[in-house]
Design a protein around this motif. Structure first.
Motif, PDB file in Angstrom:
ATOM      1  N   UNK A  86       2.707  -2.588  -9.552  1.00 47.34           N
ATOM      2  CA  UNK A  86       3.008  -2.849  -8.061  1.00 47.34           C
ATOM      3  C   UNK A  86       4.155  -1.862  -7.510  1.00 47.34           C
ATOM      4  N   UNK A  87       4.916  -1.383  -8.292  1.00 47.91           N
ATOM      5  CA  UNK A  87       6.047  -0.498  -7.838  1.00 47.91           C
ATOM      6  C   UNK A  87       5.468   0.870  -7.749  1.00 47.91           C
ATOM      7  N   UNK A  88       4.705   1.381  -8.248  1.00 49.00           N
ATOM      8  CA  UNK A  88       4.447   2.617  -8.417  1.00 49.00           C
ATOM      9  C   UNK A  88       4.016   3.243  -6.863  1.00 49.00           C
ATOM     10  N   UNK A  89       3.694   2.335  -6.055  1.00 55.61           N
ATOM     11  CA  UNK A  89       3.661   3.082  -4.674  1.00 55.61           C
ATOM     12  C   UNK A  89       4.869   3.520  -4.039  1.00 55.61           C
ATOM     13  N   UNK A  90       6.147   3.116  -4.397  1.00 54.39           N
ATOM     14  CA  UNK A  90       7.423   3.477  -3.753  1.00 54.39           C
ATOM     15  C   UNK A  90       7.686   4.803  -4.323  1.00 54.39           C
ATOM     16  N   UNK A  91       7.157   5.219  -5.711  1.00 50.26           N
ATOM     17  CA  UNK A  91       7.400   6.615  -5.971  1.00 50.26           C
ATOM     18  C   UNK A  91       6.425   7.469  -5.339  1.00 50.26           C
ATOM     19  N   UNK A  92       5.214   7.043  -4.981  1.00 52.26           N
ATOM     20  CA  UNK A  92       4.233   7.997  -4.317  1.00 52.26           C
ATOM     21  C   UNK A  92       4.994   8.171  -2.939  1.00 52.26           C
ATOM     22  N   UNK A  93       5.494   7.049  -2.215  1.00 56.17           N
ATOM     23  CA  UNK A  93       6.008   7.119  -1.115  1.00 56.17           C
ATOM     24  C   UNK A  93       7.293   8.181  -0.737  1.00 56.17           C
ATOM     25  N   UNK A  94       8.108   8.370  -1.795  1.00 55.34           N
ATOM     26  CA  UNK A  94       9.010   9.363  -2.006  1.00 55.34           C
ATOM     27  C   UNK A  94       8.218  10.751  -1.892  1.00 55.34           C
ATOM     28  N   UNK A  95       7.290  10.668  -2.884  1.00 58.33           N
ATOM     29  CA  UNK A  95       6.437  11.986  -2.761  1.00 58.33           C
ATOM     30  C   UNK A  95       6.153  12.241  -1.153  1.00 58.33           C
ATOM     31  N   UNK A  96       5.495  11.571  -0.434  1.00 63.91           N
ATOM     32  CA  UNK A  96       5.098  11.842   0.858  1.00 63.91           C
ATOM     33  C   UNK A  96       6.104  12.139   1.724  1.00 63.91           C
ATOM     34  N   UNK A  97       7.236  11.362   1.628  1.00 72.12           N
ATOM     35  CA  UNK A  97       8.294  11.759   2.475  1.00 72.12           C
ATOM     36  C   UNK A  97       8.929  12.937   2.108  1.00 72.12           C
ATOM     37  N   UNK A  98       9.190  13.398   0.886  1.00 71.29           N
ATOM     38  CA  UNK A  98       9.906  14.779   0.736  1.00 71.29           C
ATOM     39  C   UNK A  98       8.602  15.825   0.705  1.00 71.29           C
ATOM     40  N   UNK A 118       0.727  -1.105  -0.017  1.00 76.09           N
ATOM     41  CA  UNK A 118      -0.076   0.190   0.019  1.00 76.09           C
ATOM     42  C   UNK A 118       0.989   1.152  -0.069  1.00 76.09           C
ATOM     43  N   UNK A 119       2.011   1.204   0.074  1.00 80.38           N
ATOM     44  CA  UNK A 119       3.006   2.131  -0.156  1.00 80.38           C
ATOM     45  C   UNK A 119       3.397   2.706   1.423  1.00 80.38           C
ATOM     46  N   UNK A 120       3.116   2.111   2.388  1.00 78.70           N
ATOM     47  CA  UNK A 120       3.474   2.367   3.719  1.00 78.70           C
ATOM     48  C   UNK A 120       5.016   2.275   4.143  1.00 78.70           C
ATOM     49  N   UNK A 121       5.603   3.370   4.454  1.00 78.58           N
ATOM     50  CA  UNK A 121       7.184   3.116   4.471  1.00 78.58           C
ATOM     51  C   UNK A 121       7.546   2.372   5.711  1.00 78.58           C
ATOM     52  N   UNK A 122       8.273   1.431   5.439  1.00 77.55           N
ATOM     53  CA  UNK A 122       8.594   0.362   6.306  1.00 77.55           C
ATOM     54  C   UNK A 122      10.106   0.759   7.073  1.00 77.55           C
ATOM     55  N   UNK A 123      11.104   1.158   6.118  1.00 77.31           N
ATOM     56  CA  UNK A 123      12.354   1.484   6.509  1.00 77.31           C
ATOM     57  C   UNK A 123      13.032   2.635   5.547  1.00 77.31           C
ATOM     58  N   UNK A 124      13.870   3.314   5.983  1.00 81.79           N
ATOM     59  CA  UNK A 124      14.738   4.386   5.244  1.00 81.79           C
ATOM     60  C   UNK A 124      16.134   4.175   5.606  1.00 81.79           C
ATOM     61  N   UNK A 125      17.015   4.259   4.432  1.00 81.13           N
ATOM     62  CA  UNK A 125      18.460   4.381   4.703  1.00 81.13           C
ATOM     63  C   UNK A 125      19.219   5.553   4.097  1.00 81.13           C
TER      64      UNK A 125
END
Length: 278
Positions: free
Chosen positions: A224-236, A143-150
């Motif tokens: 399936x992968x588009x959720x990680x792009x949205x996650x970057x938009x949310x984080x930034x 669902x695009x929920x951020x699990x971890x960031x490095x």
């Protein structure tokens, strides 16, 4: 509390953060200096900088309730105490309990950010004319929920974080049984196409679903992968994380606080949806 501070630190967010903060140092009986700024007010200053991206010295003390230097020092102490990873793990457990987390599928990716002051985890960015930069690497659920960031230097290859990212996912509780840490399937783009890392993921019990280089586009992984792009938009969306202004990498790596805020916002939206009349 002023209107701005109450907007920055709502009651339900403060109820989750307060038990995790280290206790304040004892005040001597004959001490005649200033009173300690309340933790909630200092947290409001931290969130003000995180969301607006202003310099710490430009925090409006009359509006937020504390100076930017005080907020920075409190952020430093809380970061060293490991408050933000614990808050993030607790909110992920709440999401899993509410059946808002799907750990079977996950996706990873990296994104460049400018680093204007250098220091650790900084390198010449290949996408920004070799200017100093860093990279945020994310792993998200279906669902695009951020699990971890490095955080790495801007010249590090994305595949170097393909194994550290699943390892950085905290134990997620919320349901009966053992806590979940690793996904069943991991989706990634062509930048992660190395058979060596595929074998290492299989050894960890994770099925790699990685696009092949040299193959025509249209693999279908974008569904399936588009959720990680949205996650970057949310984080930034947090302006302080969009450009790395901090010299100390541990202060900039307070990005688990941004992840925790995104998880809390999702829980708040679900609570508001349930409160609406059917």
């Amino acid at each position: 509390m002023s209107r701005v501070r109450s907007d920055l630190v709502p009651d339900d967010l403060w109820e989750r953060v307060a038990p995790l903060l280290p206790p304040a140092p004892e005040r001597r009986r004959r001490y005649t200096g200033r009173l300690r700024v309340p933790d909630r007010t200092a947290l409001a200053g931290v969130l003000y900088v995180l969301r607006t991206g202003v310099a710490w010295r430009d925090v409006p003390e009359e509006t937020v309730g504390c100076s930017g230097v005080t907020a920075w020092r409190r952020l430093r102490d809380w970061t060293e105490a490991g408050v933000w990873p614990r808050l993030h793990a607790a909110l992920l457990s709440e999401l899993r309990r509410a059946v808002l987390l799907d750990l079977d599928d996950s996706a990873v990716d990296g994104s460049h950010v400018r680093a204007l002051k250098g220091w650790n985890h900084v390198g010449p960015s290949p996408v920004d004319r070799a200017r100093p930069g860093s990279k945020h690497h994310l792993i998200v659920d279906r669902h695009g929920t951020l699990l971890a960031v490095t955080l790495t230097g801007g010249n590090r290859h994305d595949v170097t974080q393909l194994l550290p990212l699943p390892d950085a996912v905290p134990p997620i509780r919320g349901l009966r049984g053992r806590p979940r840490r690793r996904p069943r399937r991991l989706y990634a783009d062509r930048g992660y196409d190395f058979d060596k890392y595929r074998r290492l993921l299989w050894k960890r019990g994770i099925k790699p679903v990685i696009a092949r280089r040299g193959v025509a586009h249209g693999s279908g992984l974008g569904k399936v992968r588009w959720v990680v792009e949205r996650a970057f938009a949310h984080l930034h969306w947090f302006h302080r994380l969009r450009i790395r202004w901090e010299i100390r990498d541990d202060i900039h790596e307070a990005s688990p606080l941004g992840c925790a805020l995104i998880c809390w916002q999702r829980l708040s939206r679900q609570a508001r949806a349930r409160a609406l009349p059917q």
